[in-house]
Design a protein around this motif. Structure first.
Motif, PDB file in Angstrom:
ATOM      1  N   GLY A  95       0.817  -1.209   0.000  1.00  0.00           N
ATOM      2  CA  GLY A  95       0.000   0.000   0.000  1.00  0.00           C
ATOM      3  C   GLY A  95       0.848   1.254   0.000  1.00  0.00           C
ATOM      4  O   GLY A  95       0.554   2.236  -0.701  1.00  0.00           O
ATOM      5  N   ALA A  96       1.947   1.243   0.754  1.00  0.00           N
ATOM      6  CA  ALA A  96       2.843   2.394   0.782  1.00  0.00           C
ATOM      7  C   ALA A  96       3.550   2.563  -0.562  1.00  0.00           C
ATOM      8  O   ALA A  96       3.751   3.693  -1.037  1.00  0.00           O
ATOM      9  N   VAL A  97       3.939   1.465  -1.194  1.00  0.00           N
ATOM     10  CA  VAL A  97       4.574   1.542  -2.509  1.00  0.00           C
ATOM     11  C   VAL A  97       3.629   2.188  -3.518  1.00  0.00           C
ATOM     12  O   VAL A  97       4.015   3.082  -4.279  1.00  0.00           O
ATOM     13  N   LEU A  98       2.366   1.741  -3.525  1.00  0.00           N
ATOM     14  CA  LEU A  98       1.401   2.306  -4.465  1.00  0.00           C
ATOM     15  C   LEU A  98       1.167   3.791  -4.198  1.00  0.00           C
ATOM     16  O   LEU A  98       1.063   4.595  -5.123  1.00  0.00           O
ATOM     17  N   ALA A  99       1.066   4.156  -2.919  1.00  0.00           N
ATOM     18  CA  ALA A  99       0.870   5.576  -2.584  1.00  0.00           C
ATOM     19  C   ALA A  99       2.064   6.422  -3.050  1.00  0.00           C
ATOM     20  O   ALA A  99       1.881   7.521  -3.583  1.00  0.00           O
ATOM     21  N   VAL A 119       5.642   5.710 -14.525  1.00  0.00           N
ATOM     22  CA  VAL A 119       5.385   5.455 -13.109  1.00  0.00           C
ATOM     23  C   VAL A 119       3.935   5.002 -12.910  1.00  0.00           C
ATOM     24  O   VAL A 119       3.655   4.081 -12.142  1.00  0.00           O
ATOM     25  N   ARG A 120       2.994   5.653 -13.622  1.00  0.00           N
ATOM     26  CA  ARG A 120       1.588   5.241 -13.530  1.00  0.00           C
ATOM     27  C   ARG A 120       1.401   3.810 -14.030  1.00  0.00           C
ATOM     28  O   ARG A 120       0.604   3.040 -13.475  1.00  0.00           O
ATOM     29  N   ALA A 121       2.121   3.444 -15.098  1.00  0.00           N
ATOM     30  CA  ALA A 121       2.010   2.080 -15.625  1.00  0.00           C
ATOM     31  C   ALA A 121       2.479   1.055 -14.599  1.00  0.00           C
ATOM     32  O   ALA A 121       1.858   0.005 -14.422  1.00  0.00           O
ATOM     33  N   LEU A 122       3.580   1.362 -13.902  1.00  0.00           N
ATOM     34  CA  LEU A 122       4.056   0.452 -12.860  1.00  0.00           C
ATOM     35  C   LEU A 122       3.040   0.361 -11.722  1.00  0.00           C
ATOM     36  O   LEU A 122       2.749  -0.735 -11.233  1.00  0.00           O
ATOM     37  N   ALA A 123       2.479   1.493 -11.313  1.00  0.00           N
ATOM     38  CA  ALA A 123       1.488   1.472 -10.241  1.00  0.00           C
ATOM     39  C   ALA A 123       0.276   0.650 -10.650  1.00  0.00           C
ATOM     40  O   ALA A 123      -0.255  -0.131  -9.855  1.00  0.00           O
ATOM     41  N   GLY A 124      -0.153   0.796 -11.903  1.00  0.00           N
ATOM     42  CA  GLY A 124      -1.297   0.011 -12.369  1.00  0.00           C
ATOM     43  C   GLY A 124      -1.011  -1.476 -12.382  1.00  0.00           C
ATOM     44  O   GLY A 124      -1.866  -2.292 -12.000  1.00  0.00           O
ATOM     45  N   ALA A 125       0.196  -1.849 -12.812  1.00  0.00           N
ATOM     46  CA  ALA A 125       0.560  -3.268 -12.829  1.00  0.00           C
ATOM     47  C   ALA A 125       0.586  -3.848 -11.420  1.00  0.00           C
ATOM     48  O   ALA A 125       0.079  -4.944 -11.171  1.00  0.00           O
ATOM     49  N   LEU A 126       1.178  -3.120 -10.480  1.00  0.00           N
ATOM     50  CA  LEU A 126       1.239  -3.605  -9.100  1.00  0.00           C
ATOM     51  C   LEU A 126      -0.147  -3.659  -8.473  1.00  0.00           C
ATOM     52  O   LEU A 126      -0.444  -4.559  -7.687  1.00  0.00           O
ATOM     53  N   ARG A 127      -1.000  -2.696  -8.815  1.00  0.00           N
ATOM     54  CA  ARG A 127      -2.354  -2.701  -8.255  1.00  0.00           C
ATOM     55  C   ARG A 127      -3.122  -3.922  -8.743  1.00  0.00           C
ATOM     56  O   ARG A 127      -3.834  -4.574  -7.986  1.00  0.00           O
ATOM     57  N   ARG A 128      -2.997  -4.265 -10.022  1.00  0.00           N
ATOM     58  CA  ARG A 128      -3.682  -5.444 -10.546  1.00  0.00           C
ATOM     59  C   ARG A 128      -3.100  -6.730  -9.961  1.00  0.00           C
ATOM     60  O   ARG A 128      -3.788  -7.738  -9.873  1.00  0.00           O
TER      61      ARG A 128
END
Length: 815
Positions: A95-99, A119-128
């Motif tokens: 959760g902290a990484v995504l934030a 950076v948004r693409a990485l956040a989206g991949a990790l969120r999924r």
């Protein structure tokens, strides 16, 4: 280094008080500190790692010169070693990484748009991938390779190359997408979804069965808020914009004030509370098992009135301040299950009748002047204000748990994870999509923004674009894929699913070519036959022979069994063998469509069957392998010859728990009569005809399907690949090739992985991670492609990538 080894960047040097506010130099930090493997380290060391990395990120993101530090922060946050270390160092670090990634992307948007997009693409991949990564951080390389392998940009290119460095041997490259473009997984809950709604600001409010309440700004402008709701299992949710009320099965109504985080609960004097709804400013209604609807003054925390519904109250739907609809158990005499009340006068004004089951969900179609009710497998619509009937539909074998209206459409979530789109005017089903792997108890609509979300027992929350949902979309299966097989010729793929349909696909791209036909119940097996034909079997008790060339009607064999679970055919296509849920094995002459022989097998569910040269074999879930020649009296004693694979494996390998011996999948047809069986603990058992067995692999759940190919030459990398491993233990029975296991049993424990073994080192298989549990598997002739079906009804194709991937230099100084 193994794929599962999480890496950590070493400790920051001690800094003087005078320099503590200087911008953090990420490049120097990475250059001057050696990489330490912290996997399996002591708890104190892990806490120190967490503290060091957390402070490093804070220095980058919140220093005195943020505009200068943001590019450095992006590089640091997108470093594979830092990412792996943070995910391993603390259970809740994701959760902290995504934030941090979301905040960095927002800050970079005006400074460097291209880098912000990465950076948004990485956040989206990790969120999924967050559901899997919370359970198994070691899956990070596979997740990044699968989700970001085709993206451009220096940050992501560097990240993917580093992830590939920790991938030994071949890996599985997905050639098809793993999710529809019209939905997105926005979060993974800590538990199963219980209820959801949108507040006036368009924020999503959702509560799960572990008593966590989350408030999510889906635009990403604000960080998510997380609250504890108090004691008791949540059963319902209401929100007025500043306050959330959560009903509980224990009775108390938890109140969460977003500004302060908590309010004292409202406590009814009896029974469980099953539903809550705000009826006006500061006014709350609740209902439950005592048959009363209680009216509350929330500010004062006191009950101000009661409505006696007379039956258990399951659902509350306020229309306006003068109208409250109540869904109840059906009255024993009139079967009344919907009541209309005026909360001001506290008088009941109308009733609806003719329900055999409790009304557990209500939704208002304001545009059509209708209210829709869900009662078990039945949906009904009633006109306002007199609750006169408008329409009613019944859909067998499902239970509806959530409803919402969006314009002239009705959304209904059911017990199997399927979302149905229906016409609000007449109840006609328009579309059916299975986005979830479990019951869907929560649908929340944000009509102003044309979107809605669904929450499920699979712990995911998915965001939908309402307009895109109306589009025809790809004609995939509507329910889980249960069978896959390459069609004759190698350029097509056959699939069968729980929606009863048999589909044909392009074998290279998995583009659908059309529907061959359908069964009246689940399809349990598909088998290619010579002469451009195919056979399928299903739970409707039939075997159907399809002509793929002409597309004409099938030849149908009615077996007399209620449910056919397994089907196999001889290579020449003259004989077939079926197994049913009532433990009957039947042999069929396909040319005449007649039964040639049958036998009732010993107790135990049959997992797979095989027929070759007049010999019939089957494996049951306890690990017993049977062989029978119809018309010859079988084996010893006149019956089928039996072989206990469990006893052989215990003799040749380590002792396993009894519950781990349940066979979840089986594959016949390996060279030399070898049988491949998937076990409940994730291991794969290879049993040769000479009595030698070997066990390899391992996962947190059992395979749902196993496929293999032993005649492939995978760019020189697979020829003889298994020969050095399995063949040695099976007397040369496996002369090379590959073994593919698709994991998904039980689906609630699935890690959503498909694993491919191609060489002697069976400890490091190639892995493909999906969004949902896999349910079917097949391998193309020659092993150049593998096929997987998932819980949602989607068919995927992946390509095994040979060994020899370029590995970047791992020396810390090279960074």
């Amino acid at each position: 280094m193994r794929v599962t080894s999480a890496q950590f960047v070493g400790f920051m040097p001690r800094r003087s008080p005078e320099s503590r506010y200087h911008p953090f130099e990420a490049a120097a930090f990475l250059r001057d500190n050696r990489i330490d493997d912290v996997r399996g380290g002591d708890p104190g060391r892990m806490r120190a790692v967490e503290a060091v990395l957390g402070q490093s990120v804070r220095n980058l993101l919140h220093g005195r010169e943020p505009a200068v530090d943001l590019p450095k922060a992006a590089r640091f946050l997108c470093d594979f070693d830092v990412l792996a270390a943070r995910l391993t160092a603390a259970d809740r670090e994701l959760g902290a990484v995504l934030a941090d990634l979301d905040g960095t992307a927002r800050g970079l948007a005006e400074v460097d748009g291209a880098r912000a997009a990465e950076v948004r693409a990485l956040a989206g991949a990790l969120r999924r991938s967050s559901g899997i990564l919370r359970l198994a951080p070691g899956q990070l390389p596979e997740q990044l390779l699968s989700r970001l392998g085709g993206r451009d940009g220096p940050l992501l290119d560097r990240l993917v190359r580093r992830a590939a460095a920790y991938k030994s041997g071949p890996w599985l490259k997905p050639l098809t997408t793993t999710a529809g473009g019209w939905r997105e997984t926005v979060t993974y809950l800590r538990g199963s979804a219980s209820a959801a709604c949108f507040d006036r600001a368009g924020r999503l409010v959702i509560v799960d069965d572990r008593r966590w309440l989350e408030v999510l700004d889906l635009s990403g402008a604000e960080p998510p808020l997380l609250y504890r709701t108090g004691e008791g299992e949540p059963t319902g949710l209401a929100c007025d914009g500043t306050l959330a009320a959560v009903s509980t099965r224990d009775g108390p109504i938890g109140l969460v004030e977003f500004a302060s985080g908590r309010r004292d609960p409202l406590v009814p004097d009896a029974g469980a509370t099953l539903a809550v709804a705000f009826t006006g400013p500061g006014r709350l209604a609740s209902g439950g098992t005592d048959g009363l609807v209680r009216l509350w003054d929330v500010a004062a925390g006191v009950e101000i009135g009661r409505l006696d519904a007379g039956e258990v109250v399951h659902a509350l739907l306020p229309i306006d301040e003068d109208t409250l609809l109540v869904g109840t158990d059906p009255d024993a005499g009139t079967r009344t299950a919907i009541q209309r009340w005026n909360p001001r006068t506290r008088r009941r004004e109308a009733l609806s009748a003719d329900h055999y089951w409790p009304v557990t969900a209500l939704a208002l179609g304001a545009d059509a002047g209708l209210v829709v009710a869900a009662a078990n497998d039945e949906l009904s619509a009633w006109r306002l204000p007199d609750l006169s009937p408008a329409w009613r539909v019944t859909i067998e074998r499902v239970t509806f748990h959530s409803l919402a209206c969006l314009g002239d459409r009705l959304l209904a979530g059911d017990s199997g994870g399927t979302l149905r789109l229906l016409s609000l005017g007449d109840g006609r089903e328009i579309k059916r999509v299975p986005p979830h792997g479990g019951l869907v108890p929560a649908i929340a609509v944000d009509a102003d923004r044309g979107r809605f979300v669904t929450g499920s027992y699979d712990q995911t929350v998915r965001l939908w674009d309402a307009a895109a949902l109306e589009e025809p979309g790809t004609p995939w299966h509507a329910q889980r894929v249960s069978a896959l097989a390459p069609a004759p010729g190698g350029d097509r793929l056959l699939s069968g699913a729980h929606d009863g349909r048999v589909l044909l696909w392009d074998a290279r791209t998995c583009a659908p070519r059309g529907e061959i036909g359908r069964h009246e119940h689940w399809v349990s097996a598909v088998v290619p036959l010579p002469g451009d034909r195919a056979a399928s079997a299903g739970w409707d008790g039939t075997v159907r022979i399809w002509d793929l060339g002409t597309g004409g009607p099938p030849a149908v064999i009615t077996t007399g069994d209620d449910h056919i679970t397994c089907l196999a055919c001889t290579p020449g296509g003259d004989l077939a063998v079926t197994a049913s849920v009532d433990s009957v094995i039947r042999v069929w002459d396909l040319a005449r469509g007649e039964q040639a022989a049958s036998i009732t097998v010993p107790d135990g569910r049959v997992v797979a069957v095989d027929v070759d040269g007049g010999r019939v074999r089957w494996l049951d879930e306890s690990g017993r392998l049977f062989s029978w020649r119809p018309g010859t009296g079988g084996g010893d004693g006149g019956g089928p010859a039996a072989r206990d694979l469990r006893a052989e494996a215990v003799r040749d390998a380590d002792v396993m728990r009894p519950d781990a011996w349940k066979v979840t999948a089986c594959r016949f047809g390996a060279p030399g009569g070898t049988v491949l069986a998937g076990l409940a603990d994730g291991r794969v058992l290879a049993a040769g005809a000479d009595g030698i067995t070997e066990i390899f692999a391992g996962a947190g759940c059992g395979p749902a399907a196993i496929a293999c190919d032993f005649a492939c030459d995978f760019a020189g990398g697979l020829a003889g690949g298994l020969a050095g491993g399995l063949a040695g233990g099976l007397a040369g029975g496996l002369a090379g090739g590959l073994v593919l296991a698709a994991y998904g049993v039980p689906r609630v424990a699935s890690d959503n992985t498909a694993r491919l073994w191609t060489g002697p080192d069976r400890e490091s298989p190639a892995v493909l991670v999906g969004d949902l549990p896999w349910t079917a598997a097949a391998v193309a002739p020659g092993g150049g492609r593998v096929y997987l079906g998932d819980e949602a009804g989607t068919v995927h194709v992946a390509e095994p990538v040979p060994p020899g991937i370029s590995r970047p230099d791992r020396d810390p100084g090279s960074r």
